[in-house]
Design an enzyme around this catalytic site. Structure first.
Site, short mmCIF file in Angstrom:
data_model
loop_
_atom_site.label_atom_id
_atom_site.label_comp_id
_atom_site.label_asym_id
_atom_site.label_seq_id
_atom_site.Cartn_x
_atom_site.Cartn_y
_atom_site.Cartn_z
N ARG A 50 0.78 -1.16 0.13
CA ARG A 50 -0.14 0.07 0.01
C ARG A 50 0.82 1.22 0.12
NH1 ARG A 50 -2.07 3.63 3.71
NH2 ARG A 50 -4.23 4.42 3.17
N SER A 122 -12.94 -3.72 1.44
CA SER A 122 -13.22 -3.23 2.65
C SER A 122 -14.64 -2.99 2.85
CB SER A 122 -12.37 -1.81 2.48
OG SER A 122 -10.98 -1.69 2.56
N LYS A 151 -4.26 6.26 8.46
CA LYS A 151 -5.24 6.64 7.47
C LYS A 151 -5.75 7.82 7.81
CE LYS A 151 -7.50 3.72 4.76
NZ LYS A 151 -8.61 2.68 4.28
#
Length: 222
Positions: A50, A122, A151
């Site tokens: 990521r 998700s 995040k």
């Protein structure tokens, strides 16, 4: 359009146990390759690349880092997934992808990537979880369970209760929990029905990456 998967739910549950997510912005000044190698030595069971956040690589630099990390995973037999970037996953022939609610649905990704790829989605609500099941996802990522700094745009923390609710409403798909998870707050998550723990900073930012991964592996295998 096919929703067949070549990975059994049992296999996916096992792979989700210690689910490490990382990109170069998460490694606190250390080479990502070194951090990943140590995390694998500690016992992570799956890795998601990521590359997001301040200073994240783009273009060929991102692709080259992904390729190096994929090579480390391949040698160790740890599946290598790509976050969101389906084109990169296709280019590298990654083991799968993880997508959010704003990305292409799992059913379309399945027809693009094939039955042998792992597809994670998700989900923050029961409706999103049910849709992921219908679309043929292999697992859902649920969270953030606790407040997270990894995040900035994360939804509000839902606590382990959402996991309990999903299970009580008949969601049987493998679930990995994410968001603010540490070894100290992980037990209620597993008790609530998660099959695994997804972590970024608790491993990537740990003083001893290998030990941090080993601690999570010990927790998740109880």
């Amino acid at each position: 359009m096919t929703t067949k998967h070549s990975h059994s739910p049992e296999e996916i549950r096992r792979l989700l146990r210690v689910y490490f997510i990382m990109g170069s912005p998460n490694t606190v000044g250390r080479p990502p390759e070194e951090v990943l190698t140590e995390a694998i030595a500690g016992g992570i069971t799956l890795f998601q690349f990521r590359e997001k956040g301040p200073g994240a690589l783009t273009g060929s630099a991102k692709r080259e880092l992904a390729s190096r990390l994929q090579s480390i995973c391949r040698k160790a037999g740890v599946p290598f997934l790509v976050n969101d970037d389906t084109a990169l996953a296709e280019e590298l022939n990654a083991d799968g992808v993880h997508v959010g609610q704003d990305d292409e649905p799992a059913g379309i990704l399945r027809s693009r990537l094939g039955a042998d790829k792992i597809i994670g989605v998700s989900a923050h609500t029961l409706e999103e979880a049910r849709q992921a099941v219908l679309d043929g996802a292999d697992y859902i990522g649920v969270g953030p369970i606790y407040p997270t700094s990894s995040k900035p745009d994360a939804e509000e923390a839902c606590g382990p209760q959402l996991l309990t609710d999903l299970r009580s409403q008949g969601i049987q798909l493998p679930i990995v929990a994410i968001g603010g998870i540490t070894c100290l707050n992980a037990a209620p998550i597993l008790a609530a029905g998660a099959n695994g723990l997804s972590v970024i900073s608790a491993i990537a930012g740990a003083p001893d990456v290998r030990q941090a991964a080993a601690d999570f592996a010990s927790l998740a295998s109880r």
